[in-house]
Design a protein around this motif. Structure first.
Motif, short mmCIF file in Angstrom:
data_model
loop_
_atom_site.label_atom_id
_atom_site.label_comp_id
_atom_site.label_asym_id
_atom_site.label_seq_id
_atom_site.Cartn_x
_atom_site.Cartn_y
_atom_site.Cartn_z
N MET A 79 75.31 46.34 64.67
CA MET A 79 75.75 45.21 65.34
C MET A 79 77.28 45.25 65.11
O MET A 79 77.81 44.46 65.96
CB MET A 79 75.10 44.03 64.65
CG MET A 79 75.41 42.62 65.31
SD MET A 79 75.31 42.59 67.26
CE MET A 79 73.36 42.97 67.39
N ASN A 80 77.76 45.70 64.23
CA ASN A 80 79.35 45.71 64.16
C ASN A 80 79.85 46.73 65.06
O ASN A 80 81.20 46.72 65.10
CB ASN A 80 79.68 46.17 62.61
CG ASN A 80 79.91 44.91 61.83
OD1 ASN A 80 80.12 43.58 62.45
ND2 ASN A 80 79.67 44.79 60.37
N GLY A 81 78.97 47.50 65.86
CA GLY A 81 79.66 48.58 66.61
C GLY A 81 80.37 49.31 66.38
O GLY A 81 80.63 49.98 65.24
N HIS A 237 74.01 34.39 63.51
CA HIS A 237 74.12 35.69 62.88
C HIS A 237 72.96 36.38 62.47
O HIS A 237 72.66 37.69 62.73
CB HIS A 237 75.22 35.64 61.91
CG HIS A 237 76.76 35.44 62.50
ND1 HIS A 237 77.29 34.22 63.09
CD2 HIS A 237 77.80 36.37 63.07
CE1 HIS A 237 78.27 34.47 63.64
NE2 HIS A 237 78.81 35.57 63.63
N LEU A 240 70.87 37.48 65.37
CA LEU A 240 71.35 38.90 65.66
C LEU A 240 71.00 40.02 65.21
O LEU A 240 70.83 41.03 65.67
CB LEU A 240 72.77 38.63 65.97
CG LEU A 240 73.61 37.85 66.86
CD1 LEU A 240 74.77 37.69 66.74
CD2 LEU A 240 73.13 37.80 68.62
N PHE A 277 74.91 45.37 71.08
CA PHE A 277 76.59 45.29 70.64
C PHE A 277 77.24 45.61 71.99
O PHE A 277 77.88 44.82 72.44
CB PHE A 277 76.93 46.20 69.63
CG PHE A 277 78.45 46.43 69.56
CD1 PHE A 277 79.24 45.62 69.06
CD2 PHE A 277 79.16 47.51 70.28
CE1 PHE A 277 80.60 45.73 68.90
CE2 PHE A 277 80.31 47.99 70.17
CZ PHE A 277 81.08 46.94 69.68
N LEU A 280 76.31 42.60 74.40
CA LEU A 280 76.98 41.39 74.43
C LEU A 280 78.53 41.68 74.84
O LEU A 280 79.03 40.45 75.52
CB LEU A 280 77.20 41.06 72.84
CG LEU A 280 75.93 40.76 72.37
CD1 LEU A 280 76.02 40.40 70.68
CD2 LEU A 280 75.49 39.23 72.81
N LYS A 282 82.57 42.98 74.59
CA LYS A 282 83.74 42.80 74.05
C LYS A 282 85.03 42.26 74.73
O LYS A 282 84.68 42.57 76.00
CB LYS A 282 84.34 44.00 73.02
CG LYS A 282 83.26 44.29 71.98
CD LYS A 282 84.13 45.17 71.00
CE LYS A 282 84.89 44.40 69.98
NZ LYS A 282 85.45 45.19 68.80
N TYR A 288 80.55 38.82 72.81
CA TYR A 288 80.63 39.42 71.31
C TYR A 288 81.95 38.61 70.39
O TYR A 288 82.02 38.69 69.34
CB TYR A 288 81.02 40.78 71.20
CG TYR A 288 80.89 41.51 70.02
CD1 TYR A 288 79.72 41.81 69.39
CD2 TYR A 288 82.05 41.73 68.96
CE1 TYR A 288 79.40 42.43 68.10
CE2 TYR A 288 81.85 42.27 67.81
CZ TYR A 288 80.45 42.55 67.42
OH TYR A 288 80.33 43.02 66.06
N LYS A 289 82.93 38.06 71.32
CA LYS A 289 83.96 37.33 70.66
C LYS A 289 83.24 36.05 69.80
O LYS A 289 84.17 35.36 68.90
CB LYS A 289 84.92 36.73 71.64
CG LYS A 289 84.39 35.80 72.84
CD LYS A 289 85.40 35.40 73.39
CE LYS A 289 85.32 34.49 74.52
NZ LYS A 289 84.19 35.32 75.78
N VAL A 291 80.93 36.63 67.93
CA VAL A 291 80.22 37.20 66.70
C VAL A 291 81.23 37.40 65.67
O VAL A 291 82.29 38.09 65.97
CB VAL A 291 79.53 38.55 67.06
CG1 VAL A 291 78.82 39.10 65.76
CG2 VAL A 291 78.54 38.19 67.99
N SER A 293 82.12 39.71 62.60
CA SER A 293 81.74 40.87 62.19
C SER A 293 81.77 40.84 60.40
O SER A 293 80.86 41.57 59.87
CB SER A 293 82.80 42.11 62.53
OG SER A 293 84.08 41.74 62.18
#
Length: 461
Positions: A79-81, A237, A240, A277, A280, A282, A288-289, A291, A293
């Motif tokens: 999920m942190n990509g 979170h 997610l 990821f 979502l 970026k 993703y903004k 989320v 991290s």
């Protein structure tokens, strides 16, 4: 087993984890060892649980929790990509490139040499050991308790149920080797003048020793990315991570049912979290903004602490004793590998701040990322060596090799392809060394003591 059994198991685990934290914060002898509170708690759970003294009435399911938590942990990683900076990769290629090759060697040595050691030597001592025995070292040392649980579960599905206990024990020994061995080499490095940013081992921050951060030194844990009026940010979170974890399990059940493939569930969950990821998105138009991290990392880290606890507390001593001689020899062989990687390849593949960068790799090559972080913070508290920055950038280059090792390794070993698997990673080792010579990233001729720090080199340029 009921839902209340789950509640009481985690209650007992939490009590022991808090006791472990209390021990870490109060006892000087424990502070000097830097043993994580969750590992202390795991030892207490092992001693007081059903395996030994039978004082704490854990349910019969505590051996399965580590496997489930592993899925959640890998989902948090996905999920942190991933991200790359083309500008940084170009201007600082030498530093990051050599560090990437060094990390690859750290993995490939643990994947290749123990398998050869098992197939050529240990089988003569213990003819009945499984063909997968050689992977136990890397699963515990380089992988840590999370990977150990996952690899053990995979081996269990392939007909070797004892693998989980051995892998968990390997991970526990790895952490101890990382902590005590790391502190030994840090003392040695400060005396030899190899360290760039500290010259006295005794000057270690109190928060590292006790684990308690003073009010003035505390940092924010996370940011509120959504309003709690709509949904609590932690619930957002958590969802997610639970979504790819659960979907990964369900999809893997269908894969097994209709194809016969026994893929590790954590691999499927990791892939799904990566897809999520990407979906979502970026940037300004992406979701993703919203989320954080850091919070994703903290949730995964919290799961890891409980994973360590249950992994250690559920170890079956009888299984370890059954494999005592070959297992002990394998662990000793593993310690030799990580020391050689630190003291031989480390200074030859990291030109500037070589010890700081190498001791970090040593730390997570013997247990978990947090051990590497702890050792690095002792010798480089402000990340002036840029080790963490480079790790974030080149980490994705090593991840595919790890995923291949943990996903395909058990099946290849059980199917009699031990030399094929070991040969692949030995070839990777040779290729990494050759690349170091090709790009002139092999620094054997540069004196160890008094090498420039990364900070000095960058300031000169």
């Amino acid at each position: 087993m009921t839902v209340y059994s789950l509640l009481t198991d985690f209650c007992y685990a939490s009590i022991l984890i808090l006791i472990g934290m209390l021990i870490r914060s109060k006892l000087k002898v424990v502070q000097k060892s830097f043993i994580p509170a969750s590992l202390l708690a795991g030892f207490l759970g092992l001693a007081l649980g059903p395996t030994m003294l039978k004082i704490i009435p854990f349910s019969g399911e505590i051996g399965n929790y580590a496997g489930v938590l592993t899925i959640f942990v890998f989902a948090s990683v996905g999920m942190n990509g991933f991200s790359f900076s083309a500008k940084d990769m170009k201007t600082e290629l030498e530093r990051m490139g050599s560090h990437a090759l060094y990390k690859i060697i750290a993995l490939s040595l643990q994947m290749s040499l123990p398998i050869f050691f098992t197939s050529l030597f240990l089988v003569n001592i213990a003819p009945n050991i499984s063909d997968g025995f050689g992977l136990i070292l890397a699963a515990g040392f380089f992988g840590g308790h999370g990977t150990a649980a996952a690899v053990g579960e995979t081996f269990a599905g392939l007909g070797w149920p004892q693998a989980t206990d051995l892998a968990m024990t390997s991970a526990t020994i790895g952490i101890l080797a990382g902590v005590f061995g790391g502190l030994f080499f840090i003392r040695l490095a400060t005396k030899k003048g190899y360290t760039q940013y500290v010259d006295d081992f005794s000057r270690i921050p109190d928060d590292l020793r006790t684990g308690l951060i003073r009010p003035g030194s505390r940092r924010s844990l996370a940011s509120e990315t959504i309003s709690s009026i709509a949904l609590d940010p932690i619930a957002f979170h958590l969802a997610l991570l639970l979504v790819p974890s659960g979907i990964g399990y369900v999809i893997n059940q269908y894969i097994t049912k209709y194809t016969g493939l026994n893929l590790p569930t954590f691999t499927v969950a990791f892939i799904i979290s990566l897809i999520l990821f990407v979906l979502l998105g970026k940037g300004e138009k992406g979701i993703y903004k919203y989320v954080d991290s850091n919070l994703i990392t903290r949730l995964g880290s919290a799961a890891t602490d409980y994973l360590v606890f249950f992994g250690v507390a559920s170890i079956k001593i009888a299984v370890v004793l059954e494999y005592l001689v070959p297992f002990t020899l394998l662990m000793l062989f593993g310690c030799v590998i990580v020391v050689v990687n630190l003291m031989y390849f480390g200074p030859r593949m990291n030109k500037n701040s070589w010890f700081e960068r190498s001791i970090f790799v040593y730390g997570y090559s013997t247990g978990v990322f947090s051990i590497g972080m702890t050792l690095l913070r002792i010798v480089d508290p402000d990340n002036r060596s840029r080790t963490l920055t480079d790790t974030a950038i080149v980490g994705p280059l090593v991840t595919p090799l790890e995923m291949f090792a943990w996903a395909a390794g058990p099946a290849m070993l059980v199917s009699g392809k031990a030399f094929t698997l070991a040969g692949i990673f030995l070839a990777i080792t040779v290729a990494a060394i050759a690349a170091s010579f090709l790009f002139k990233w092999w620094y054997a001729s540069v004196p160890l003591a008094g090498r420039d720090s990364v900070e000095d080199v960058l300031s000169e340029n």
